[in-house]
Design a protein around this motif. Structure first.
Motif, PDB file in Angstrom:
ATOM      1  N   LEU A 377       0.853  -1.180   0.000  1.00  0.00           N
ATOM      2  CA  LEU A 377       0.000   0.000   0.000  1.00  0.00           C
ATOM      3  C   LEU A 377       0.891   1.233   0.000  1.00  0.00           C
ATOM      4  CD1 LEU A 377      -2.670  -1.055   2.666  1.00  0.00           C
ATOM      5  CD2 LEU A 377      -2.761  -1.348   0.184  1.00  0.00           C
ATOM      6  N   THR A 378       0.703   2.108  -0.992  1.00  0.00           N
ATOM      7  CA  THR A 378       1.463   3.346  -1.051  1.00  0.00           C
ATOM      8  C   THR A 378       0.514   4.509  -1.335  1.00  0.00           C
ATOM      9  OG1 THR A 378       1.952   3.624  -3.421  1.00  0.00           O
ATOM     10  CG2 THR A 378       3.236   1.958  -2.231  1.00  0.00           C
ATOM     11  N   ASN A 379       1.004   5.713  -1.082  1.00  0.00           N
ATOM     12  CA  ASN A 379       0.269   6.920  -1.450  1.00  0.00           C
ATOM     13  C   ASN A 379       1.025   7.629  -2.573  1.00  0.00           C
ATOM     14  OD1 ASN A 379       2.375   7.458   0.307  1.00  0.00           O
ATOM     15  ND2 ASN A 379       1.321   9.072   1.434  1.00  0.00           N
ATOM     16  N   ARG A 380       1.279   6.910  -3.640  1.00  0.00           N
ATOM     17  CA  ARG A 380       2.150   7.401  -4.715  1.00  0.00           C
ATOM     18  C   ARG A 380       1.573   8.629  -5.418  1.00  0.00           C
ATOM     19  NH1 ARG A 380       0.815   7.931 -10.311  1.00  0.00           N
ATOM     20  NH2 ARG A 380      -1.088   6.734 -10.599  1.00  0.00           N
ATOM     21  N   VAL A 381       0.264   8.909  -5.281  1.00  0.00           N
ATOM     22  CA  VAL A 381      -0.325  10.100  -5.908  1.00  0.00           C
ATOM     23  C   VAL A 381      -0.212  11.337  -5.008  1.00  0.00           C
ATOM     24  CG1 VAL A 381      -1.924   8.807  -7.369  1.00  0.00           C
ATOM     25  CG2 VAL A 381      -2.630   9.480  -5.065  1.00  0.00           C
ATOM     26  N   HIS A 382       0.466  11.204  -3.875  1.00  0.00           N
ATOM     27  CA  HIS A 382       0.671  12.345  -2.970  1.00  0.00           C
ATOM     28  C   HIS A 382       2.017  12.986  -3.260  1.00  0.00           C
ATOM     29  CE1 HIS A 382       0.565  14.832   0.570  1.00  0.00           C
ATOM     30  NE2 HIS A 382       1.576  14.199   1.145  1.00  0.00           N
ATOM     31  N   PRO A 383       2.077  14.250  -3.689  1.00  0.00           N
ATOM     32  CA  PRO A 383       0.943  15.159  -3.827  1.00  0.00           C
ATOM     33  C   PRO A 383       0.416  15.269  -5.263  1.00  0.00           C
ATOM     34  CG  PRO A 383       2.955  16.411  -3.972  1.00  0.00           C
ATOM     35  CD  PRO A 383       3.363  14.962  -3.834  1.00  0.00           C
ATOM     36  N   THR A 384       0.967  14.457  -6.183  1.00  0.00           N
ATOM     37  CA  THR A 384       0.551  14.536  -7.580  1.00  0.00           C
ATOM     38  C   THR A 384       0.601  13.156  -8.212  1.00  0.00           C
ATOM     39  OG1 THR A 384       1.135  15.399  -9.785  1.00  0.00           O
ATOM     40  CG2 THR A 384       2.924  15.161  -8.219  1.00  0.00           C
ATOM     41  N   ARG A 385      -0.315  12.914  -9.155  1.00  0.00           N
ATOM     42  CA  ARG A 385      -0.324  11.644  -9.865  1.00  0.00           C
ATOM     43  C   ARG A 385       0.804  11.547 -10.880  1.00  0.00           C
ATOM     44  NH1 ARG A 385      -6.149  11.832 -12.459  1.00  0.00           N
ATOM     45  NH2 ARG A 385      -6.499  12.898 -10.477  1.00  0.00           N
ATOM     46  N   ASN A 386       1.457  12.654 -11.174  1.00  0.00           N
ATOM     47  CA  ASN A 386       2.526  12.669 -12.180  1.00  0.00           C
ATOM     48  C   ASN A 386       3.851  12.248 -11.562  1.00  0.00           C
ATOM     49  OD1 ASN A 386       0.734  13.679 -14.187  1.00  0.00           O
ATOM     50  ND2 ASN A 386       0.948  15.728 -13.301  1.00  0.00           N
ATOM     51  N   THR A 387       3.888  10.994 -11.120  1.00  0.00           N
ATOM     52  CA  THR A 387       5.084  10.450 -10.491  1.00  0.00           C
ATOM     53  C   THR A 387       5.537   9.204 -11.243  1.00  0.00           C
ATOM     54  OG1 THR A 387       3.665   9.204  -8.964  1.00  0.00           O
ATOM     55  CG2 THR A 387       4.502  11.321  -8.197  1.00  0.00           C
ATOM     56  N   VAL A 388       6.654   8.662 -10.805  1.00  0.00           N
ATOM     57  CA  VAL A 388       7.191   7.444 -11.415  1.00  0.00           C
ATOM     58  C   VAL A 388       6.250   6.279 -11.138  1.00  0.00           C
ATOM     59  CG1 VAL A 388       9.187   5.897 -11.469  1.00  0.00           C
ATOM     60  CG2 VAL A 388       9.512   8.349 -11.057  1.00  0.00           C
ATOM     61  N   SER A 389       6.162   5.341 -12.074  1.00  0.00           N
ATOM     62  CA  SER A 389       5.280   4.184 -11.910  1.00  0.00           C
ATOM     63  C   SER A 389       5.649   3.373 -10.674  1.00  0.00           C
ATOM     64  CB  SER A 389       5.358   3.297 -13.156  1.00  0.00           C
ATOM     65  OG  SER A 389       4.668   2.085 -12.945  1.00  0.00           O
ATOM     66  N   THR A 390       4.625   2.878 -10.007  1.00  0.00           N
ATOM     67  CA  THR A 390       4.816   1.997  -8.845  1.00  0.00           C
ATOM     68  C   THR A 390       5.054   0.555  -9.264  1.00  0.00           C
ATOM     69  OG1 THR A 390       3.079   3.374  -7.878  1.00  0.00           O
ATOM     70  CG2 THR A 390       3.875   1.575  -6.527  1.00  0.00           C
ATOM     71  N   ASN A 391       4.837   0.220 -10.535  1.00  0.00           N
ATOM     72  CA  ASN A 391       4.884  -1.186 -10.965  1.00  0.00           C
ATOM     73  C   ASN A 391       6.206  -1.882 -10.667  1.00  0.00           C
ATOM     74  OD1 ASN A 391       2.249  -1.038 -11.813  1.00  0.00           O
ATOM     75  ND2 ASN A 391       2.752  -0.709 -13.970  1.00  0.00           N
ATOM     76  N   PRO A 392       7.374  -1.246 -10.902  1.00  0.00           N
ATOM     77  CA  PRO A 392       8.618  -1.945 -10.539  1.00  0.00           C
ATOM     78  C   PRO A 392       8.686  -2.296  -9.060  1.00  0.00           C
ATOM     79  CG  PRO A 392       9.086  -0.124 -12.034  1.00  0.00           C
ATOM     80  CD  PRO A 392       7.650   0.019 -11.621  1.00  0.00           C
ATOM     81  N   THR A 393       8.189  -1.403  -8.211  1.00  0.00           N
ATOM     82  CA  THR A 393       8.196  -1.689  -6.773  1.00  0.00           C
ATOM     83  C   THR A 393       7.231  -2.819  -6.448  1.00  0.00           C
ATOM     84  OG1 THR A 393       8.630   0.670  -6.399  1.00  0.00           O
ATOM     85  CG2 THR A 393       8.024  -0.641  -4.489  1.00  0.00           C
ATOM     86  N   ARG A 394       6.053  -2.803  -7.068  1.00  0.00           N
ATOM     87  CA  ARG A 394       5.105  -3.904  -6.878  1.00  0.00           C
ATOM     88  C   ARG A 394       5.760  -5.231  -7.234  1.00  0.00           C
ATOM     89  NH1 ARG A 394       0.418  -0.485  -9.924  1.00  0.00           N
ATOM     90  NH2 ARG A 394      -0.806   0.151  -8.114  1.00  0.00           N
ATOM     91  N   ARG A 395       6.436  -5.262  -8.367  1.00  0.00           N
ATOM     92  CA  ARG A 395       7.063  -6.503  -8.822  1.00  0.00           C
ATOM     93  C   ARG A 395       8.148  -6.954  -7.850  1.00  0.00           C
ATOM     94  NH1 ARG A 395       8.048  -7.844 -15.037  1.00  0.00           N
ATOM     95  NH2 ARG A 395       8.635  -9.719 -13.888  1.00  0.00           N
ATOM     96  N   LEU A 396       8.949  -6.016  -7.383  1.00  0.00           N
ATOM     97  CA  LEU A 396      10.042  -6.378  -6.487  1.00  0.00           C
ATOM     98  C   LEU A 396       9.531  -6.950  -5.167  1.00  0.00           C
ATOM     99  CD1 LEU A 396      12.473  -3.405  -7.164  1.00  0.00           C
ATOM    100  CD2 LEU A 396      12.947  -5.832  -7.588  1.00  0.00           C
ATOM    101  N   VAL A 397       8.453  -6.366  -4.636  1.00  0.00           N
ATOM    102  CA  VAL A 397       7.884  -6.900  -3.389  1.00  0.00           C
ATOM    103  C   VAL A 397       7.369  -8.319  -3.616  1.00  0.00           C
ATOM    104  CG1 VAL A 397       6.041  -6.629  -1.679  1.00  0.00           C
ATOM    105  CG2 VAL A 397       7.341  -4.634  -2.442  1.00  0.00           C
ATOM    106  N   SER A 398       6.704  -8.546  -4.755  1.00  0.00           N
ATOM    107  CA  SER A 398       6.242  -9.898  -5.076  1.00  0.00           C
ATOM    108  C   SER A 398       7.428 -10.840  -5.301  1.00  0.00           C
ATOM    109  CB  SER A 398       5.367  -9.869  -6.335  1.00  0.00           C
ATOM    110  OG  SER A 398       4.159  -9.182  -6.098  1.00  0.00           O
ATOM    111  N   GLU A 399       8.453 -10.338  -5.966  1.00  0.00           N
ATOM    112  CA  GLU A 399       9.639 -11.164  -6.231  1.00  0.00           C
ATOM    113  C   GLU A 399      10.299 -11.611  -4.929  1.00  0.00           C
ATOM    114  OE1 GLU A 399      14.139 -10.145  -7.204  1.00  0.00           O
ATOM    115  OE2 GLU A 399      12.792  -9.413  -8.780  1.00  0.00           O
ATOM    116  N   LYS A 400      10.447 -10.694  -3.984  1.00  0.00           N
ATOM    117  CA  LYS A 400      11.094 -11.042  -2.720  1.00  0.00           C
ATOM    118  C   LYS A 400      10.228 -12.006  -1.899  1.00  0.00           C
ATOM    119  CE  LYS A 400      14.717  -8.599  -3.494  1.00  0.00           C
ATOM    120  NZ  LYS A 400      15.979  -9.295  -3.873  1.00  0.00           N
ATOM    121  N   THR A 401       8.917 -11.828  -1.979  1.00  0.00           N
ATOM    122  CA  THR A 401       8.036 -12.787  -1.300  1.00  0.00           C
ATOM    123  C   THR A 401       8.215 -14.173  -1.890  1.00  0.00           C
ATOM    124  OG1 THR A 401       6.390 -11.053  -0.894  1.00  0.00           O
ATOM    125  CG2 THR A 401       5.642 -13.333  -0.710  1.00  0.00           C
ATOM    126  N   ALA A 402       8.252 -14.249  -3.221  1.00  0.00           N
ATOM    127  CA  ALA A 402       8.441 -15.543  -3.885  1.00  0.00           C
ATOM    128  C   ALA A 402       9.787 -16.148  -3.522  1.00  0.00           C
ATOM    129  CB  ALA A 402       8.311 -15.372  -5.395  1.00  0.00           C
TER     130      ALA A 402
END
Length: 494
Positions: A377-402
């Motif tokens: 869970l992140t607040n990546r749109v704070h304070p703007t939606r024009n930020t770097v994609s969260t997808n690499p971080t999502r993948r890395l968290v899943s990768e480390k869990t695996a």
């Protein structure tokens, strides 16, 4: 003498009981899920620890201001950490708050499209009551929906994003004059982009319509129905639509929305469509915490039940987790839940792995084969939606869990190799056989607790993997996965 001993013995038993109950309270979470060490559920600690650095790096690179990670397996929470800030900026120019609020493990997030999972679950509780069939036309229950060529769109097509609707409405919902009912009427009169059943098009319109269906079938507003039939039975006390103002300090702030004159959105729904629908909609609007979402995920791992509460029948669970989109390769979709999406599930992705993401920077991955839940869970749109994609971080968290699961021992790595073969990432049959044979030998030495031989054969296994990579017998992703897990398993035997 006995008279003196008995009171002392009683006091000892009493004190010991108090100590045990106190210790238990330390390790028991409010949700009913227990907290445990990773090794108790056959997971390595090191990959889970490595999540900390990758989240901290993402925060330093302004991917998001803060995050909460929760990993659970076998009904045991093995990682639950908070990072960064829940609220840090006052405006879209990254002006720092005088007193920024630290992220906490129990911070409540606007889950964005993870809300769709609650809508789908609510719909299927109504299916369990026999109120409709999945292939029924939506217009059978919402007559005004039949306009503009939509008379044949089915409930299942809405749930699987194959109805033909575009991603959003033709006109922003918040620009429609009137109240919530007026705006819902506008949505129900939307046109299709393509004929029903011909394409997969991820659409908020699908789930706004499903929210209306819940209200028509149940006679309750969606937030009331979800509370009565999902969150209250599961004691998900931090999950709700339209949080009370008193909870604001516990809620992660989202975007500074100057375009609609909302200022800093904090404590109310971020999505403009859901906001225009009074915070209650089928596609967005649910606020929740990591631990509450873990309960929701565990209910799914239990095939519809949790702690004696039967939310879904086994039949409804099977329908929810069936891939209905075989005609659209790569878009595997159950009812609401997505299936086998490696772009955020990474090495947890399998045919029966379910999950979803949310625009605000949230994701949940539920793996039945591993009996695991991975929540970011992140607040990546704070304070703007024009930020770097969260997808690499999502993948890395899943990768480390695996990795924490797959690198537990050589036997679990054998299962990993078999999955890589199933995914077409190891294509050479002799290579597969030799990799499995080598891992079998390592497993033998593990059983004998011969650390030196385990390490030696792991080095040989790495050499074998290198050779197959050079000969294009395995993909780059398979190579990196195996290389990483070899390092973790070697570390275990140092």
């Amino acid at each position: 003498m006995m008279k003196k001993v008995l009171p002392l013995l009683f006091m000892f038993i009493l004190l010991f009981s108090i100590f045990i109950s106190g210790a238990a309270s330390i390790y028991a979470s409010e949700s009913g899920l227990n907290t445990s060490d990773a090794h108790d559920v056959e997971m390595l600690q090191q990959p889970l620890d490595d999540i900390d650095l990758l989240i901290e790096n993402a925060i330093s690179e302004q991917v998001m201001p803060g995050a909460v990670v929760l990993v659970a397996r076998d009904e045991q929470i093995v990682k639950h950490e908070a990072y960064g800030y829940a609220a840090r900026y006052t405006d879209g120019d990254f002006t720092e708050m005088e007193n920024p609020i630290d992220m906490q493990e129990n911070t409540i997030f606007d889950t964005a499209s993870i809300s769709k999972l609650f809508t789908a679950t609510a719909i299927m509780t109504l299916w369990d009551e026999g109120l409709f069939e999945l292939d029924d036309p939506v217009a059978l229950y919402i007559p005004e929906f039949a306009t503009n060529g939509k008379e044949d769109v089915t409930i299942k097509q809405l749930l699987t994003h194959t109805s033909g609707f575009r991603a959003s409405t033709t006109v922003p919902v918040h620009e429609i004059e009137g109240d919530r009912e007026d705006r819902l009427d506008f949505v129900l009169n939307e046109t299709l982009e393509v004929p029903p059943g011909t394409r997969y098009l991820y659409s908020d319109v699908d789930f706004i319509t499903l929210g209306v269906l819940i209200e028509r079938l149940s006679g309750q507003r969606q937030d009331e129905y979800v509370a009565a039939n999902i969150t209250e039975p599961l004691q998900m006390n931090d999950t709700m639509y339209n949080p009370e103002a008193s909870l604001k300090e516990r809620i992660a702030a989202t975007e500074y929305q100057s375009n609609v004159n909302r200022g800093l959105v904090w404590g109310s729904v971020h999505d403009e469509k859901a906001w225009a629908l009074d915070g209650v909609a089928g596609h967005a609007g649910v606020f929740s915490s990591a631990e509450d979402l873990a309960v929701f995920g565990q209910m799914m791992l239990n095939e519809g039940s949790y702690q004696g509460e039967q939310i879904l029948s086994e039949e409804a669970f099977e329908l929810i987790t069936t891939n209905w989109n075989g005609a659209f390769p790569g878009q595997d979709q159950g009812l609401g839940w997505e299936l086998n999406q490696s772009w955020y599930m990474d090495d947890l992705a399998e045919q029966n792995t379910i999950g979803h993401t949310g625009y605000t920077g949230t994701s949940i991955v539920v793996s039945p084969n591993n009996q695991s839940i991975t929540i970011l869970l992140t607040n990546r749109v704070h304070p703007t939606r024009n930020t770097v994609s969260t997808n690499p971080t999502r993948r890395l968290v899943s990768e480390k869990t695996a990795s924490a699961i797959d690198a537990w021992n050589a036997e679990s790595m054998m299962s990993l190799v078999e999955r890589l073969v199933d995914r077409g990432e190891i294509t050479d049959t002799p290579a597969t056989q030799l990799l499995l044979t080598h891992l079998s030998a390592i497993s033998h030495f593990e059983s004998l607790d011969q650390a030196q031989k385990v390490r030696k054969h792991l080095q040989g296994f790495q050499t074998l993997v290198d050779f197959y990579k050079e000969n294009n017998s395995i993909t780059d992703n398979a190579y990196e996965t195996l290389r990483t897990d070899i390092e973790y398993l070697t570390g275990k035997w140092q």
